[in-house]
Motif scaffolding. Structure first.
Motif, mmCIF file in Angstrom:
data_model
loop_
_atom_site.group_PDB
_atom_site.id
_atom_site.type_symbol
_atom_site.label_atom_id
_atom_site.label_comp_id
_atom_site.label_asym_id
_atom_site.label_seq_id
_atom_site.Cartn_x
_atom_site.Cartn_y
_atom_site.Cartn_z
ATOM 1 N N ILE A 192 -16.149 4.791 -6.336
ATOM 2 C CA ILE A 192 -16.369 4.722 -7.987
ATOM 3 C C ILE A 192 -14.387 5.036 -7.901
ATOM 4 C CG2 ILE A 192 -16.412 5.294 -9.726
ATOM 5 C CD1 ILE A 192 -19.441 6.244 -9.369
ATOM 6 N N PRO A 193 -14.398 5.870 -7.239
ATOM 7 C CA PRO A 193 -12.784 5.876 -7.941
ATOM 8 C C PRO A 193 -11.692 4.600 -7.070
ATOM 9 C CG PRO A 193 -13.403 7.166 -6.072
ATOM 10 C CD PRO A 193 -14.759 6.932 -6.656
ATOM 11 N N LEU A 194 -12.071 3.941 -5.783
ATOM 12 C CA LEU A 194 -11.480 3.240 -5.336
ATOM 13 C C LEU A 194 -11.651 1.895 -5.693
ATOM 14 C CD1 LEU A 194 -9.965 2.099 -2.838
ATOM 15 C CD2 LEU A 194 -12.323 1.090 -1.622
ATOM 16 N N PHE A 195 -12.671 1.785 -6.976
ATOM 17 C CA PHE A 195 -12.209 0.285 -7.418
ATOM 18 C C PHE A 195 -11.755 0.640 -8.503
ATOM 19 C CE2 PHE A 195 -16.467 -1.624 -6.355
ATOM 20 C CZ PHE A 195 -16.277 -1.979 -4.945
ATOM 21 N N VAL A 196 -12.041 2.062 -9.511
ATOM 22 C CA VAL A 196 -11.570 2.496 -10.539
ATOM 23 C C VAL A 196 -9.730 2.069 -10.733
ATOM 24 C CG1 VAL A 196 -10.758 3.866 -12.366
ATOM 25 C CG2 VAL A 196 -13.288 3.712 -11.624
ATOM 26 N N THR A 197 -9.279 2.625 -9.503
ATOM 27 C CA THR A 197 -8.016 2.721 -9.551
ATOM 28 C C THR A 197 -7.391 1.725 -8.539
ATOM 29 O OG1 THR A 197 -8.298 3.468 -7.347
ATOM 30 C CG2 THR A 197 -7.472 5.385 -9.143
ATOM 31 N N ASN A 198 -8.254 0.183 -7.750
ATOM 32 C CA ASN A 198 -7.668 -0.693 -7.675
ATOM 33 C C ASN A 198 -7.839 -1.330 -8.666
ATOM 34 O OD1 ASN A 198 -7.484 -0.084 -4.892
ATOM 35 N ND2 ASN A 198 -8.674 -1.592 -4.625
ATOM 36 N N LEU A 199 -8.402 -1.016 -10.271
ATOM 37 C CA LEU A 199 -8.582 -2.253 -10.845
ATOM 38 C C LEU A 199 -7.348 -1.469 -12.032
ATOM 39 C CD1 LEU A 199 -12.552 -2.578 -11.664
ATOM 40 C CD2 LEU A 199 -10.571 -4.205 -10.514
ATOM 41 N N LEU A 200 -7.433 -0.592 -11.873
ATOM 42 C CA LEU A 200 -6.083 0.346 -12.807
ATOM 43 C C LEU A 200 -4.657 -0.647 -12.638
ATOM 44 C CD1 LEU A 200 -7.297 4.120 -13.761
ATOM 45 C CD2 LEU A 200 -7.831 1.614 -15.029
ATOM 46 N N ASP A 201 -4.838 -0.977 -11.167
ATOM 47 C CA ASP A 201 -3.435 -1.254 -10.569
ATOM 48 C C ASP A 201 -3.348 -2.510 -10.827
ATOM 49 O OD1 ASP A 201 -2.061 0.623 -10.215
ATOM 50 O OD2 ASP A 201 -2.575 0.968 -7.964
ATOM 51 N N GLY A 202 -4.233 -3.600 -11.013
ATOM 52 C CA GLY A 202 -4.586 -5.073 -11.421
ATOM 53 C C GLY A 202 -5.033 -5.360 -10.288
ATOM 54 N N ARG A 203 -5.754 -4.228 -8.284
ATOM 55 C CA ARG A 203 -6.053 -5.111 -7.160
ATOM 56 C C ARG A 203 -7.005 -5.158 -7.670
ATOM 57 N NH1 ARG A 203 -1.882 -3.774 -3.457
ATOM 58 N NH2 ARG A 203 -0.576 -2.835 -4.161
ATOM 59 N N LYS A 204 -7.643 -5.655 -6.446
ATOM 60 C CA LYS A 204 -8.941 -7.104 -6.448
ATOM 61 C C LYS A 204 -10.209 -5.526 -6.015
ATOM 62 C CE LYS A 204 -8.640 -11.608 -6.041
ATOM 63 N NZ LYS A 204 -9.381 -12.994 -5.530
ATOM 64 N N VAL A 205 -11.257 -5.590 -6.143
ATOM 65 C CA VAL A 205 -11.657 -4.551 -5.303
ATOM 66 C C VAL A 205 -12.813 -5.352 -4.747
ATOM 67 C CG1 VAL A 205 -11.781 -3.085 -7.110
ATOM 68 C CG2 VAL A 205 -13.939 -4.615 -7.261
ATOM 69 N N PRO A 206 -13.373 -4.872 -3.087
ATOM 70 C CA PRO A 206 -14.243 -4.787 -1.891
ATOM 71 C C PRO A 206 -15.282 -4.727 -2.035
ATOM 72 C CG PRO A 206 -13.077 -3.008 -1.558
ATOM 73 C CD PRO A 206 -12.700 -3.598 -2.355
ATOM 74 N N LEU A 207 -16.987 -5.661 -1.855
ATOM 75 C CA LEU A 207 -18.022 -5.981 -2.532
ATOM 76 C C LEU A 207 -18.590 -5.856 -1.041
ATOM 77 C CD1 LEU A 207 -19.560 -5.157 -4.060
ATOM 78 C CD2 LEU A 207 -20.469 -7.446 -5.555
ATOM 79 N N TYR A 208 -19.628 -5.554 -0.489
ATOM 80 C CA TYR A 208 -20.066 -5.963 0.756
ATOM 81 C C TYR A 208 -21.062 -6.485 0.478
ATOM 82 C CZ TYR A 208 -17.894 -1.599 3.040
ATOM 83 O OH TYR A 208 -17.032 -0.855 4.476
ATOM 84 N N GLY A 209 -21.652 -7.160 1.136
ATOM 85 C CA GLY A 209 -22.567 -8.352 1.473
ATOM 86 C C GLY A 209 -22.739 -9.730 0.419
ATOM 87 N N ALA A 325 -3.730 7.529 2.448
ATOM 88 C CA ALA A 325 -4.461 7.453 3.320
ATOM 89 C C ALA A 325 -4.365 5.726 3.371
ATOM 90 C CB ALA A 325 -5.334 7.116 2.713
ATOM 91 N N ALA A 326 -3.736 4.711 3.050
ATOM 92 C CA ALA A 326 -3.141 3.531 2.851
ATOM 93 C C ALA A 326 -5.049 2.848 2.193
ATOM 94 C CB ALA A 326 -2.698 3.005 4.254
ATOM 95 N N LEU A 327 -4.768 3.235 1.455
ATOM 96 C CA LEU A 327 -6.126 2.530 0.652
ATOM 97 C C LEU A 327 -6.111 1.663 -0.845
ATOM 98 C CD1 LEU A 327 -8.106 5.683 0.176
ATOM 99 C CD2 LEU A 327 -8.335 4.799 1.718
ATOM 100 N N VAL A 328 -4.975 1.242 -0.661
ATOM 101 C CA VAL A 328 -4.751 0.401 -1.874
ATOM 102 C C VAL A 328 -5.803 -0.541 -1.673
ATOM 103 C CG1 VAL A 328 -2.490 1.411 -2.530
ATOM 104 C CG2 VAL A 328 -2.690 -0.354 -1.242
ATOM 105 N N GLY A 329 -5.461 -1.282 -0.063
ATOM 106 C CA GLY A 329 -6.085 -2.609 -0.082
ATOM 107 C C GLY A 329 -7.461 -2.987 0.572
#
Length: 330
Positions: A192-209, A325-329
């Motif tokens: 949830i925080p990874l997706f939210v923060t990526n989206l707030l920055d206009g970045r894509k979010v990774p969806l498994y499988g 943590a180099a989590l942005v991508g």
């Protein structure tokens, strides 16, 4: 009364500490709280800033594997609430040694210290992932343990150690097993925080499988409330499931997060499925409800909206963590 909280600078542990020191739990109104945290990458003293000035609060930076330090801190403790753990599945797949060291040896060190100090109650905080995966229905507390990742295997091992200290030595231990937590201050490697923060920055979010893995979502406030119910009235030697009652596929969760930030499906990037990815988690909370009166109190839609708003308003908290943590991508 003195409470020792391990991992109290992490996401769930810090919420518990803030609740205790803000008077949310009547049995701990005047309790002194000692936090033991190693401050690894996911531990953050800023999580405790709202209560750092409390006269009832003490922070100790240290390792739960340090038997001498643990022995010192256990002296005079009435209640241990053990949150400290390595907890990220993907990291455990990449390298499991730290998970075994912290989650297994660290838990044993704490249990031994509590035994020697004659601590009145030890609450060991675990996870529903120890059960493995379930196609239909929900796990009760006596279900077979079938962990499928190094992380969940290390937590299952720690659960068994906790049980053994009760059965062998009479240590008053309770084990709690929660479903997926969400809420403010969660380290931004979790979905949830990874997706939210990526989206707030206009970045894509990774969806498994195929995105159809199912999880039960539990607000951190409900989780900590359940833990305190167990601390107050849980029977020694017993296990209590704590769930939120909202099961969603990862795809459904992603759709809700996209809607919450006004993004479209073009922001989703399908990625290869996680190794050994459990298909579905679901815990039966009948026991804790019947014995201790637990029920989830935070409606998921309200909790999710508040969580998204918190991350939107607190960039100064999460941006340095993602950069470090180099989590942005990812």
């Amino acid at each position: 009364m003195r409470v020792l909280v391990t991992g109290g600078a992490g996401f769930i542990g810090s919420h518990y500490v803030r609740q205790v020191l803000s008077g949310a739990y009547p049995s701990l109104t005047d309790a002194e709280v000692v936090v033991l945290d190693k401050l690894t990458y996911a531990g953050n003293e800023a999580n405790l800033a709202p209560v750092a000035d409390s006269a009832r609060f003490r922070f100790v930076r240290g390792d739960i594997c340090d038997a001498e330090l643990v022995g010192e801190l256990m002296s005079g403790v009435d209640l241990v609430v053990h949150f400290a753990a390595e907890s990220h599945v993907d990291r455990s797949i990449a390298g499991s040694a730290d998970f075994v060291l912290t989650n297994v040896l660290g838990t044993q060190t704490l249990l031994q210290g509590a035994l020697e100090a004659a601590v009145g109650k030890f609450v060991h905080v675990s996870t529903d992932e120890v059960y493995g995966t379930i196609e239909s229905g929900s796990w009760t507390e006596n279900h077979l343990l079938e962990p499928n990742s190094p992380y969940s295997a290390s937590k299952a091992s720690s659960d068994l150690l906790a049980r053994s200290y009760h059965r062998t030595h009479g240590l008053p231990v309770c084990v709690t097993r929660c479903s997926n937590n969400y809420g403010p201050y969660q380290f931004p490697e979790k979905v949830i925080p990874l997706f939210v923060t990526n989206l707030l920055d206009g970045r894509k979010v990774p969806l498994y499988g195929d995105g159809l893995n199912i999880r039960d979502w539990l607000h951190v406030d409900d989780h900590c409330h359940g833990i305190q119910l167990v601390a107050d009235g849980g029977r020694a030697g017993e296990i209590y499931n704590i769930g939120g009652g909202t099961e969603l596929t990862n795809r459904e969760l992603t759709e809700r997060l996209l809607a919450a930030v006004g993004a479209g499906w073009d922001q989703v990037e399908p990625v290869p499925d996680r190794l050994g990815h459990d298909r579905r988690y679901s815990v039966d909370i009948t026991k804790i409800g019947a014995e201790l009166g637990y029920r989830p109190r935070v409606p998921f839609d309200e909790g999710l909206a508040a969580t998204v708003a918190w991350y939107r308003d607190n960039r100064r908290w999460w941006e340095p963590l993602k950069d470090r943590a180099a989590l942005v991508g990812k």
